[in-house]
Scaffold this motif. Structure first.
Motif, PDB file in Angstrom:
ATOM      1  N   ASP A 172      -1.743   5.215   6.559  1.00  0.00           N
ATOM      2  CA  ASP A 172      -1.109   3.937   6.253  1.00  0.00           C
ATOM      3  C   ASP A 172       0.039   3.649   7.211  1.00  0.00           C
ATOM      4  N   PHE A 184       0.366   4.149  -2.948  1.00  0.00           N
ATOM      5  CA  PHE A 184       0.009   5.560  -2.763  1.00  0.00           C
ATOM      6  C   PHE A 184       1.118   6.480  -3.265  1.00  0.00           C
ATOM      7  N   MET A 241      -5.824  -2.446   4.855  1.00  0.00           N
ATOM      8  CA  MET A 241      -5.233  -1.872   3.648  1.00  0.00           C
ATOM      9  C   MET A 241      -5.120  -2.932   2.543  1.00  0.00           C
ATOM     10  N   CYS A 265      -7.275   0.110  -1.175  1.00  0.00           N
ATOM     11  CA  CYS A 265      -6.326   1.088  -1.716  1.00  0.00           C
ATOM     12  C   CYS A 265      -6.826   1.655  -3.048  1.00  0.00           C
ATOM     13  N   PRO A 288       0.788  -1.230   0.000  1.00  0.00           N
ATOM     14  CA  PRO A 288       0.000   0.000   0.000  1.00  0.00           C
ATOM     15  C   PRO A 288       0.828   1.292   0.000  1.00  0.00           C
TER      16      PRO A 288
END
Length: 312
Positions: free
Chosen positions: A121, A62, A136, A141, A58
């Motif tokens: 996160d 991001f 997550m 996500c 994750p």
């Protein structure tokens, strides 16, 4: 309606760095190098995260979308700025101007919330590691990122529709290198008070709330790390947050310098260079920060170059 002695403005003229026309070659070269580094560094992050299995987590997912938002923001502004700089001025249609505003606003707000999501996160990974994978998940996500882009594409469109309905007569010169919101509103003959209020209603909470959320998450992270008795353990957890924390500080410091610290109305060129901080420094720094500080990114870069060298 425009008066009889005025014509309706259908395009604006960006004046760029008119006071620095003697330095236009130097400025063009500098901006081109900065844009090339931004584009190359962020595209490298997107490529590495997309193709490297070890980065399929994750945090890096991001980070990939943060790099994409940096690419969108800089590509929305810098190519036009390069053209304005070398030509000393450039015409842009009203639709093109408002479209540039729209894309820039959406990508900026997405960046703010991506930084907030990345802090959450880190909070989950450190404070609740047993449930981290469950919370997550890849679907979560994807939904978070898609929700951010779709939400801001929809939300900001209402402001841009109102902006497009403004009427411009006579004056068409914008003393800037891109279509910025305030200089554009200063040219309109329409009543822009509702639009100014709507912009403040959007921008203040959409920038302030993510910042407060990030501060709260890092306070919680700090107290959780301080409970760890091992110095090695503390150092390990601090290092996982360091790159993101530097990105947050860089982003919000440039935001404060550009939009909160007051400046004189006559300092046109200084104001333009302050705007450059926001649209160039953070997109330039993010790839450098994560490449230098993150072990996984460095290993992925080394493997990529080793593979290319073996191939050739």
């Amino acid at each position: 309606m425009c008066e009889d002695n005025q014509t309706e403005v259908r395009e604006f003229v960006l004046l760029g760095f008119g006071h620095l026309h003697k330095l236009k070659i130097l400025l063009f070269t500098l901006f081109l190098v900065i844009y090339s580094v931004i584009l190359g560094g962020n595209l490298l992050i997107v490529l590495l995260v997309t193709t490297t299995d070890q980065l399929n987590v994750p945090m890096f997912y991001f980070l990939k979308h943060l790099a994409l938002s940096d690419i969108v923001l800089t590509t929305d502004i810098i190519p036009l700025m390069l053209d304005v700089t070398i030509k000393e001025q450039r015409a842009i249609s009203r639709v093109g101007c408002i479209t540039q505003l729209y894309i820039g606003a959406v990508s900026s707000y997405v960046q703010c919330f991506l930084l907030a999501v990345m802090s959450y996160d880190r909070l989950l990974a450190i404070c609740n590691p047993l449930k981290y994978t469950l919370i997550m998940s890849p679907n979560v996500c994807l939904q978070l990122v898609a929700g951010l882009w779709l939400s801001f594409l929809t939300l900001i469109s209402s402001e841009m529709i109102l902006c497009y309905q403004l009427q411009f007569c006579g004056q068409s010169y914008i003393d800037h290198f891109f279509c910025e919101f305030v200089p554009l509103l200063n040219l309109t003959v329409s009543d822009a008070s509702v639009l100014r209020m709507l912009d403040a209603f959007f921008s203040i909470p959409l920038i302030f709330f993510p910042f407060v959320f990030i501060v709260i998450t890092y306070v919680l992270i700090f107290f959780s790390i301080m409970k760890i008795t091992s110095l090695t353990g503390r150092s390990k957890f601090f290092s996982t947050c360091f790159s993101h924390l530097i990105s947050v500080c860089t982003y919000y410091v440039t935001l404060v310098v550009v939009y909160i610290i007051p400046y004189g109305e006559d300092a046109f060129d200084l104001n333009k260079f302050r705007s450059l901080l926001y649209m160039a420094v953070t997109p330039l720094m993010n790839p450098i920060i994560y490449s230098l500080r993150n072990t996984e990114i460095r290993r992925a870069i080394q493997k990529l170059f080793m593979f290319n060298s073996v191939t050739y």
